[in-house]
Design an enzyme around this catalytic site. Sequence first.
Site, mmCIF file in Angstrom:
data_model
loop_
_atom_site.group_PDB
_atom_site.id
_atom_site.type_symbol
_atom_site.label_atom_id
_atom_site.label_comp_id
_atom_site.label_asym_id
_atom_site.label_seq_id
_atom_site.Cartn_x
_atom_site.Cartn_y
_atom_site.Cartn_z
ATOM 1 N N GLU A 122 51.741 71.693 36.972
ATOM 2 C CA GLU A 122 51.312 71.925 38.357
ATOM 3 C C GLU A 122 52.292 71.211 39.274
ATOM 4 O O GLU A 122 52.638 70.056 38.992
ATOM 5 C CB GLU A 122 49.897 71.390 38.588
ATOM 6 C CG GLU A 122 49.365 71.813 39.943
ATOM 7 C CD GLU A 122 47.894 71.450 40.175
ATOM 8 O OE1 GLU A 122 47.278 70.826 39.294
ATOM 9 O OE2 GLU A 122 47.396 71.793 41.235
ATOM 10 N N GLY A 262 48.034 61.093 39.488
ATOM 11 C CA GLY A 262 47.035 60.334 38.737
ATOM 12 C C GLY A 262 46.755 60.911 37.362
ATOM 13 O O GLY A 262 46.694 60.195 36.367
ATOM 14 N N GLU A 299 39.116 64.985 36.555
ATOM 15 C CA GLU A 299 39.825 65.949 35.703
ATOM 16 C C GLU A 299 38.836 66.753 34.867
ATOM 17 O O GLU A 299 39.015 67.943 34.658
ATOM 18 C CB GLU A 299 40.852 65.247 34.798
ATOM 19 C CG GLU A 299 41.874 64.391 35.535
ATOM 20 C CD GLU A 299 42.526 65.041 36.735
ATOM 21 O OE1 GLU A 299 42.793 66.251 36.691
ATOM 22 O OE2 GLU A 299 42.761 64.337 37.742
#
Length: 875
Positions: A122, A262, A299
């Site tokens: 991404e 992160g 996530e």
Amino acid sequence: HVEIRREDYTPPDYLIETVELRFELDAETTLVSSRLALHANPDRVGRAPELRLDGEELKLISLQLDGVELAPERYRVEEKHLVIPDPPERFILEAVTEISPARNTALSGLYVSGPMLCTQCEAEGFRRITYFLDRPDVMAVYRVTLVAPKSKAPVLLANGNRIETGELPDGRHYATWLDPFKKPSYLFAVVAGDLVALNDRFTTMSGRKINLELYVEQKNLGKCDHAMASLKRAMRWDEEKFGREYDLDTYMIVAVDDFNMGAMENKGLNVFNSRYVLASPETATDDDYQAIEEVIGHEYFHNWTGNRITCRDWFQLSLKEGLTIYRDQEFSADMQSRPVKRITDVRLLRSSQFAEDAGPLAHPVRPDAYLEINNFYSMTVYHKGGEVIRMLATLLGPDGFRKGMDLYFERHDGQAVRVDEFVQAMADAGGRDLGQFMRWYDQAGTPVLTVTDHYDAATRSYQLIVEQSCPATPNQPEKKPFHLPLAMGLLDRQGRELPLRLSGETGGDSRSRVLELREAQETFTFTGVPEKPVPSLLRNYSAPVKLRYDYTEEELVLLMTHDSDPFVRWEAGQVRAGQVILDLVADRQQGRGMALEDSFVAAFRTLLTDAKQDRAFLAEALTLPAESYLAEQMEVIDPDAIFEAREFVRATLGTRLAAEFQQTRAACAPSGPYRPDDGLSGCRRLRNLCLSYLMAPGSQPAIDAAFGQFRSADNMTDSIGALMPLAGCDCPERGEALRMFYEKWKGDRGVVDKWFTLQATSRLPGTLSEVIALLDHPDFEFTNPNRVRSLVGAFSQSNQVRFHDASGAGYRFLADQILKLNTINPQIAARMVTPFSRWRRFDAKRQEMMKKELERILAEPGLAKDVYEIAAKSV
Ligand code: HT7
Ligand code: ZN
């Protein structure tokens, strides 16, 4: 640099049904063989012309169409594309490309981190692995084979299920993975390396057994328990709150040291920055434990909000990020103190997102155009996006919101959609018109609510007059009114909550209600109000706006001590402290001496000694507004005056309330060994806050107390709690403590990051020289984003007074580091530019110096698109 515009979206000309990849892994040179089953998109606009596959930093070795080598005249390789001018309607394309993970310092695509190879795709990293239609609306089933020397990479991971493994000649082995879910390329991941796993199990609500595997380097195996426990809590929470169950048989997480953000929600194979996985009481603070739970949750929640339903294009990024931020905030609120969580979230929003929304980088939650999408993983898309979802939840109520979520999943599972589809599901489920609400996605800037009131004793009626406006932002000079929830209550002068009956209503005795605003100006008339009340406004911070209401000091104290809403109680204290500090700033600027009002000290004492208060909440209430937040409230920011006024308040409180701070500190002293989940983190925070107030005047007994705590601490929270004020103190104990800390922790990356940050954020005058010297420290690495953030980022973003030194040396320092990073890691370099974007808010001399540095950056030959976009917009 080409600008990509939202309005130019067209569906892809071709679609890819299946992807087969084979990686011959090697750090220096990896060979990637791809086999793509392509066909023309029946929904394309016009006839399918040429096929343009994305590709960057790839060396094409061979290319076949339907099994036949493509002649050179039937394709062309451009800098960022592979073009096949006239392909058939349906065909198989096979390509072999060569890439170099070891030279990939941008950390996008396939790269090396410590003992492993890993990927970050991404937003547009997959095109750095192979030629592809690298856009989120092209979804395919992937089958991936990894081949590597077994000694170097005993672990071979990819998305989905491992369907085959085997040995190969020359000490190599392979593993084949199949991910049955169609996914966009940005969710693709592979990891290969010398790793070990912590294994666990989770039984879903329907009774399926899921294998949980957390991969780390051998030396970190003892630091994984909290991440694993957090994952299991997140899985259960999503089932209970949203009815969402995990879908694959295995959920894998890998911790890597070199990572731009992160963590990443790749399907079934999350890759995490190791700082959001690894924790032990000795090396991680309570805040670190909290952050790990949050990011693990975030996530995991993406599996439904992001992966099962993804974005049609990158302008819709907040569809998954705003929604998932909201979900992780709610998860954390359920796991800890809900009010404290809300306060921390609002603090972050107002200190960072408000500044972004007020400057040249302001953009709507759904941006209209970008040069580099990586620059739009912003506070606005994430955190304002989260607030927008929260407002929907407030407007629809818990049941309506849940129905809306269910409908969204029912309608769009397996699709790549827009924000519009999400809001429509909410509108349909709640039976509401949310047309005007969409302005939150389209208009940038922080709205201002100006509230005035009028009480009429004769009719016992009370009018609240609410005006809303929104400042101009780049390309948006005029704004239309927003649809927003204003949660509120009314207090009588004894602090009792009054019933809230609007004129025309009968019955109803609620003490808190949500008013819906839609117009530029609206009047709400309450009846049966026995006396002029004190309005309690924006309860739980029900909308991301700036509130203006002219409270007196007495009214703020009443709200602080009596309101039923903890956010309003906290906010009243912050408003009061802000007024006091900003008045002192004005005194200092006009050469008047500074003196702290007795009433403020008295109110602070009352709060500090209130034994009934929850300690975590108390610690928030006793924390003064940050320098950056105070700065936002000034017409022309004066970093020196803000720092001195705030320090003066801290030191005065530290002196005048020394006994009370000592008592509270003693009352919060640990009675046993540290456990991160002992429910005492609020106590530790309060104890360390007391220590920092006691240290503010710089007295020797306080320094001794801090040094004593530093030496005896059995956990990182208390160690840092003592070391932070010591690092800001010009005393011999400072150097001694910093040396001891480094000697003890020099082998631990995460703790060494803390050591760099402590020095970079010290407000002592010599900090910049120390920071410059630290660039040459053997542990400083430009290639490791955490390390860059811990020193360069911390100094420029969290040390306002030293970064904005009147000499301009801080600015020169930052520009030099940005130019070094530009060639190493453009994403990180671009993020470092943001402090310069605020240049218009400072005095003429500072403006001039910051602009000069921006111009120097822009003049750099070979400036990366990422850095160019931020610097050009800023200047
Ligand atoms: N969705 C993830 C985004 C991300 C990312 C974006 C750009 C460059 C690198 C990146 N690493 C991760 C993170 C998240 O929101 O969960
Ligand atoms: Zn996310």
